[in-house]
Motif scaffolding. Structure first.
Motif, PDB file in Angstrom:
ATOM      1  N   UNK A  93       6.287  30.719 -11.366  1.00  0.00           N
ATOM      2  CA  UNK A  93       6.296  30.558 -10.415  1.00  0.00           C
ATOM      3  C   UNK A  93       6.556  31.708  -9.161  1.00  0.00           C
ATOM      4  N   UNK A  94       7.954  32.517  -9.046  1.00  0.00           N
ATOM      5  CA  UNK A  94       8.243  32.701  -8.381  1.00  0.00           C
ATOM      6  C   UNK A  94       7.857  34.447  -8.151  1.00  0.00           C
ATOM      7  N   UNK A  95       7.342  34.705  -8.918  1.00  0.00           N
ATOM      8  CA  UNK A  95       6.379  36.065  -9.109  1.00  0.00           C
ATOM      9  C   UNK A  95       5.277  35.776  -8.218  1.00  0.00           C
ATOM     10  N   UNK A  96       4.749  34.635  -8.874  1.00  0.00           N
ATOM     11  CA  UNK A  96       3.018  34.456  -7.832  1.00  0.00           C
ATOM     12  C   UNK A  96       2.766  33.941  -6.238  1.00  0.00           C
ATOM     13  N   UNK A  97       5.174  33.943  -6.157  1.00  0.00           N
ATOM     14  CA  UNK A  97       4.921  33.678  -4.480  1.00  0.00           C
ATOM     15  C   UNK A  97       5.368  35.339  -4.072  1.00  0.00           C
ATOM     16  N   UNK A  98       5.996  35.565  -4.971  1.00  0.00           N
ATOM     17  CA  UNK A  98       6.452  37.217  -4.464  1.00  0.00           C
ATOM     18  C   UNK A  98       5.426  38.218  -4.111  1.00  0.00           C
ATOM     19  N   UNK A  99       3.847  38.062  -4.275  1.00  0.00           N
ATOM     20  CA  UNK A  99       2.871  38.832  -3.150  1.00  0.00           C
ATOM     21  C   UNK A  99       2.783  37.434  -2.276  1.00  0.00           C
ATOM     22  N   UNK A 100       1.843  37.814  -1.254  1.00  0.00           N
ATOM     23  CA  UNK A 100       2.110  37.525  -0.305  1.00  0.00           C
ATOM     24  C   UNK A 100       0.120  36.926  -0.426  1.00  0.00           C
ATOM     25  N   UNK A 101       0.079  35.939  -0.183  1.00  0.00           N
ATOM     26  CA  UNK A 101      -1.197  35.797  -0.264  1.00  0.00           C
ATOM     27  C   UNK A 101      -2.649  35.877   0.195  1.00  0.00           C
ATOM     28  N   UNK A 102      -1.971  36.301   1.185  1.00  0.00           N
ATOM     29  CA  UNK A 102      -3.387  37.440   2.465  1.00  0.00           C
ATOM     30  C   UNK A 102      -3.618  38.890   1.295  1.00  0.00           C
ATOM     31  N   UNK A 103      -2.870  39.224   0.980  1.00  0.00           N
ATOM     32  CA  UNK A 103      -3.050  40.530  -0.578  1.00  0.00           C
ATOM     33  C   UNK A 103      -3.536  40.170  -2.021  1.00  0.00           C
ATOM     34  N   UNK A 104      -3.154  38.867  -2.396  1.00  0.00           N
ATOM     35  CA  UNK A 104      -3.353  38.627  -3.309  1.00  0.00           C
ATOM     36  C   UNK A 104      -5.219  38.928  -3.651  1.00  0.00           C
ATOM     37  N   UNK A 105      -6.077  38.261  -3.258  1.00  0.00           N
ATOM     38  CA  UNK A 105      -7.148  38.742  -2.943  1.00  0.00           C
ATOM     39  C   UNK A 105      -8.081  40.236  -2.982  1.00  0.00           C
ATOM     40  N   UNK A 106      -7.022  41.201  -2.378  1.00  0.00           N
ATOM     41  CA  UNK A 106      -7.113  42.381  -1.923  1.00  0.00           C
ATOM     42  C   UNK A 106      -6.961  42.539  -3.321  1.00  0.00           C
ATOM     43  N   UNK A 107      -5.079  42.704  -3.614  1.00  0.00           N
ATOM     44  CA  UNK A 107      -5.193  43.625  -4.728  1.00  0.00           C
ATOM     45  C   UNK A 107      -5.513  43.477  -6.111  1.00  0.00           C
TER      46      UNK A 107
END
Length: 152
Positions: free
Chosen positions: A9-23
């Protein structure tokens, strides 16, 4: 909720949502365009570049080097490192890196970024040229593990 669920849970929050799709798209493209060795080599070079942009101060001990490394990781929320000196090697453990959360699980080549960072930091600290950093376990229970040892 298990401890692993909490860490996930905490790790998924460590990548900002606006970057997750790009990454994820970037990682997918790298997997389709490069073989695993080339992906790892690219990530290690990126890590070395990061280390060059975030140099550690000269320090007298391994504990002080660990403290300096964690002083880089803490403000950017990239987990933390522990160094353990053994007779013939240094074990390096990096806890709670956001790499798997950002790029997706099942991509061990992402850990090569940290391998490159630690390689550059240890070289800058004056380790002998016969020593190198290598990944031993990528994202095993939220820990990336490396070893600084003699090159075979």
């Amino acid at each position: 909720m298990t401890p692993d669920d909490l860490l996930d849970h905490y790790r998924t929050r460590s990548c900002a949502p606006q970057w997750r799709g790009f990454m994820r798209a970037l990682c997918d493209e790298l997997e389709h365009g490069l073989d695993e060795e080339d992906r790892a080599r690219l990530m290690a070079r990126l890590g070395e570049r990061f280390a060059g942009d975030h140099p550690l101060p000269e320090v007298p001990t391994l504990d002080a080097l660990q403290t300096a490394a964690n002083a880089v990781w803490a403000p950017i929320e990239w987990g933390r490192a522990e160094f353990e000196e053994m007779e013939d090697r240094v074990l390096i453990r990096h806890f709670a890196s956001p790499l798997a959360a950002a790029g997706g699980a099942g991509r061990p080549w992402l850990a090569a970024f940290l391998e490159g960072v630690y390689r550059a930091w240890f070289r800058a600290a004056g380790t002998a040229s016969v020593l190198d950093v290598a990944c031993t376990h990528a994202d095993a229970n939220h820990v990336d593990s490396f070893v600084l040892s003699r090159v075979s």
